[in-house]
Design an enzyme around this catalytic site. Sequence first.
Site, PDB file in Angstrom:
ATOM      1  N   ARG A 209       0.895  -1.316   0.106  1.00  0.00           N
ATOM      2  CA  ARG A 209      -0.003   0.101  -0.013  1.00  0.00           C
ATOM      3  C   ARG A 209       0.761   1.286  -0.146  1.00  0.00           C
ATOM      4  O   ARG A 209       0.401   2.480  -0.134  1.00  0.00           O
ATOM      5  CB  ARG A 209      -0.926  -0.016   1.188  1.00  0.00           C
ATOM      6  CG  ARG A 209      -0.266   0.402   2.651  1.00  0.00           C
ATOM      7  CD  ARG A 209      -1.256   0.416   3.597  1.00  0.00           C
ATOM      8  NE  ARG A 209      -0.891   1.376   4.938  1.00  0.00           N
ATOM      9  CZ  ARG A 209      -0.443   0.888   5.953  1.00  0.00           C
ATOM     10  NH1 ARG A 209      -0.454  -0.503   6.159  1.00  0.00           N
ATOM     11  NH2 ARG A 209      -0.254   1.647   6.943  1.00  0.00           N
ATOM     12  N   ASN A 210       2.170   1.028   0.125  1.00  0.00           N
ATOM     13  CA  ASN A 210       3.059   2.327   0.102  1.00  0.00           C
ATOM     14  C   ASN A 210       3.926   1.931  -1.205  1.00  0.00           C
ATOM     15  O   ASN A 210       4.152   0.898  -2.000  1.00  0.00           O
ATOM     16  CB  ASN A 210       4.137   2.064   1.215  1.00  0.00           C
ATOM     17  CG  ASN A 210       3.204   2.835   2.465  1.00  0.00           C
ATOM     18  OD1 ASN A 210       2.893   3.787   2.391  1.00  0.00           O
ATOM     19  ND2 ASN A 210       3.463   2.206   3.560  1.00  0.00           N
ATOM     20  N   GLY A 301       5.937  -9.370   6.637  1.00  0.00           N
ATOM     21  CA  GLY A 301       6.920  -8.853   7.248  1.00  0.00           C
ATOM     22  C   GLY A 301       6.589  -8.258   8.522  1.00  0.00           C
ATOM     23  O   GLY A 301       5.640  -8.279   9.385  1.00  0.00           O
ATOM     24  N   ARG A 302       7.365  -6.859   8.842  1.00  0.00           N
ATOM     25  CA  ARG A 302       7.063  -6.170  10.051  1.00  0.00           C
ATOM     26  C   ARG A 302       5.865  -5.127   9.962  1.00  0.00           C
ATOM     27  O   ARG A 302       5.516  -4.524   8.988  1.00  0.00           O
ATOM     28  CB  ARG A 302       8.361  -5.153  10.206  1.00  0.00           C
ATOM     29  CG  ARG A 302       8.404  -4.298  11.255  1.00  0.00           C
ATOM     30  CD  ARG A 302       9.477  -3.346  11.357  1.00  0.00           C
ATOM     31  NE  ARG A 302       9.678  -2.506  10.113  1.00  0.00           N
ATOM     32  CZ  ARG A 302       8.943  -1.645   9.536  1.00  0.00           C
ATOM     33  NH1 ARG A 302       8.157  -1.252  10.236  1.00  0.00           N
ATOM     34  NH2 ARG A 302       9.280  -0.965   8.653  1.00  0.00           N
ATOM     35  N   ASP A 303       5.140  -5.320  10.787  1.00  0.00           N
ATOM     36  CA  ASP A 303       3.664  -4.434  11.164  1.00  0.00           C
ATOM     37  C   ASP A 303       2.893  -4.516   9.762  1.00  0.00           C
ATOM     38  O   ASP A 303       2.327  -3.353   9.376  1.00  0.00           O
ATOM     39  CB  ASP A 303       4.457  -2.965  11.467  1.00  0.00           C
ATOM     40  CG  ASP A 303       3.116  -1.848  12.036  1.00  0.00           C
ATOM     41  OD1 ASP A 303       2.236  -2.718  12.648  1.00  0.00           O
ATOM     42  OD2 ASP A 303       3.168  -0.796  11.724  1.00  0.00           O
ATOM     43  N   HIS A 304       2.755  -5.486   9.472  1.00  0.00           N
ATOM     44  CA  HIS A 304       1.978  -5.680   8.293  1.00  0.00           C
ATOM     45  C   HIS A 304       0.328  -5.353   8.150  1.00  0.00           C
ATOM     46  O   HIS A 304      -0.346  -5.754   9.404  1.00  0.00           O
ATOM     47  CB  HIS A 304       1.852  -7.228   7.907  1.00  0.00           C
ATOM     48  CG  HIS A 304       0.890  -7.730   6.669  1.00  0.00           C
ATOM     49  ND1 HIS A 304       1.726  -7.778   5.516  1.00  0.00           N
ATOM     50  CD2 HIS A 304      -0.240  -7.704   6.206  1.00  0.00           C
ATOM     51  CE1 HIS A 304       0.742  -8.264   4.479  1.00  0.00           C
ATOM     52  NE2 HIS A 304      -0.397  -8.019   5.031  1.00  0.00           N
ATOM     53  N   ALA A 305       0.024  -4.312   7.450  1.00  0.00           N
ATOM     54  CA  ALA A 305      -1.219  -3.752   7.573  1.00  0.00           C
ATOM     55  C   ALA A 305      -1.480  -2.991   8.588  1.00  0.00           C
ATOM     56  O   ALA A 305      -2.850  -2.662   9.132  1.00  0.00           O
ATOM     57  CB  ALA A 305      -2.322  -4.671   7.372  1.00  0.00           C
TER      58      ALA A 305
END
Length: 425
Positions: A209-210, A301-305
């Site tokens: 989303r980024n 991965g890290r901090d998904h969504a």
Amino acid sequence: MSTLVPPHGGKGLVCCLLEGAELSAEQKKAEGLKQLEISARAKGDLIMMGIGGFSPLNGFMGKEDWKGVCEKFLMADGTFWPVPVTLDTNDEDVKVGDEVALVREGTVYATMKIEEKYEMTEADKKWESEMVYKGHGEDSERFWDVALEDHPGVKMVMAQGKFNLAGPVKVLSEGDYAERFPGVYLTPKQLRAQMEEKGWSKVAALQLRNPMHRSHEYLAKIAAETCDGVVIHSLIGNLKPGDIPAEVRIKCIQTLIDGYFVGDNVINAGYPLDMRYAGPREGLLHATFRQNYGINNMLIGRDHAGVGDFYGLFEAQEIFDKIPYQTEECPEPGKALLCEPMKIDWTFYCYKCDGMASLRTCPHGKEDRVILSGTKLRKALSEGADVPDHFGREEVLTILRAYYEGLTEKVEIKMQGAASGDVMK
């Protein structure tokens, strides 16, 4: 015969989108039906039901399904599903048995036969918010002190109407996604056909989303090394204010693929949902509908969504170990989730390693690392600040700088601990 993972739910692709004479007849019928204005989120959900992305769903959830999904990740028939898919309204007059047209900004997206109407009290909405959106991060320790201001998913739930409507839908439109994103907006049938033509069987998806920075590139290349191919699968629905539009992100991804990937091993694709920012639960949703697209490995991965500091750094990985698979509660193989997580540790560029690395491979300290995050990149670009070396490919940064320079209004980007790197050991 396809070697791709079968669609979720054991019923094949359940596609509610009408075509040909059937579509024309239903469009004519819709002209005489009561019109209900729907949210942007519901529009995306409808399109996913239309194209089979939400198989086996063929409509919005009734109360029993809503409660089971919130409480134990299971619909009433034992099918795994991680987040509620509901349709809200404040209309007092609409009743069970009615047929209605579901409209968003002048476009009729579907017709629906109402089989159930149930009230959503303030307490019900709070319960859904806590079950679906509350994590184990610092912000969730004071959830109701901050969620109504800082969590877009919770704000969305609490702003919903007084009632939920449930029943099967007939989808009449995919919106303008195919025109806006030619060759990138792909239905599950279309993506499956491309992957089958390539001979892929084991496929990974990278959720985006980024704009794509070096960490995303690294994750995609890990998948390309270990699977037959990787689908860089971008959200092309609505995001929160301050996020970068899909057209810009898609251009960045294609530029990166053209310059830094073997094209035969990667597909640039998009799907038409809005973000819910449900962290771990949304990670499960991403895996569930990716299975419908023929994907059997979901990069997590890290901090998904995630959003803010509502979730633990790797909570979206851990939740895969807590859900019902083929058990007494979820007895049929087709009803359990088959798409598996690819759990990747925190990744970054390390000057001493002279390349991309992770906490599993790099022994050096924070001072030697370039912490990569989409939030950090958006904040730097929106403020006109320098982007550190090795954060992103220069070709991509050129596209992003041009986008930010053209903005007349800018949204403040809040930094969370994961994005800043302050919480890294």
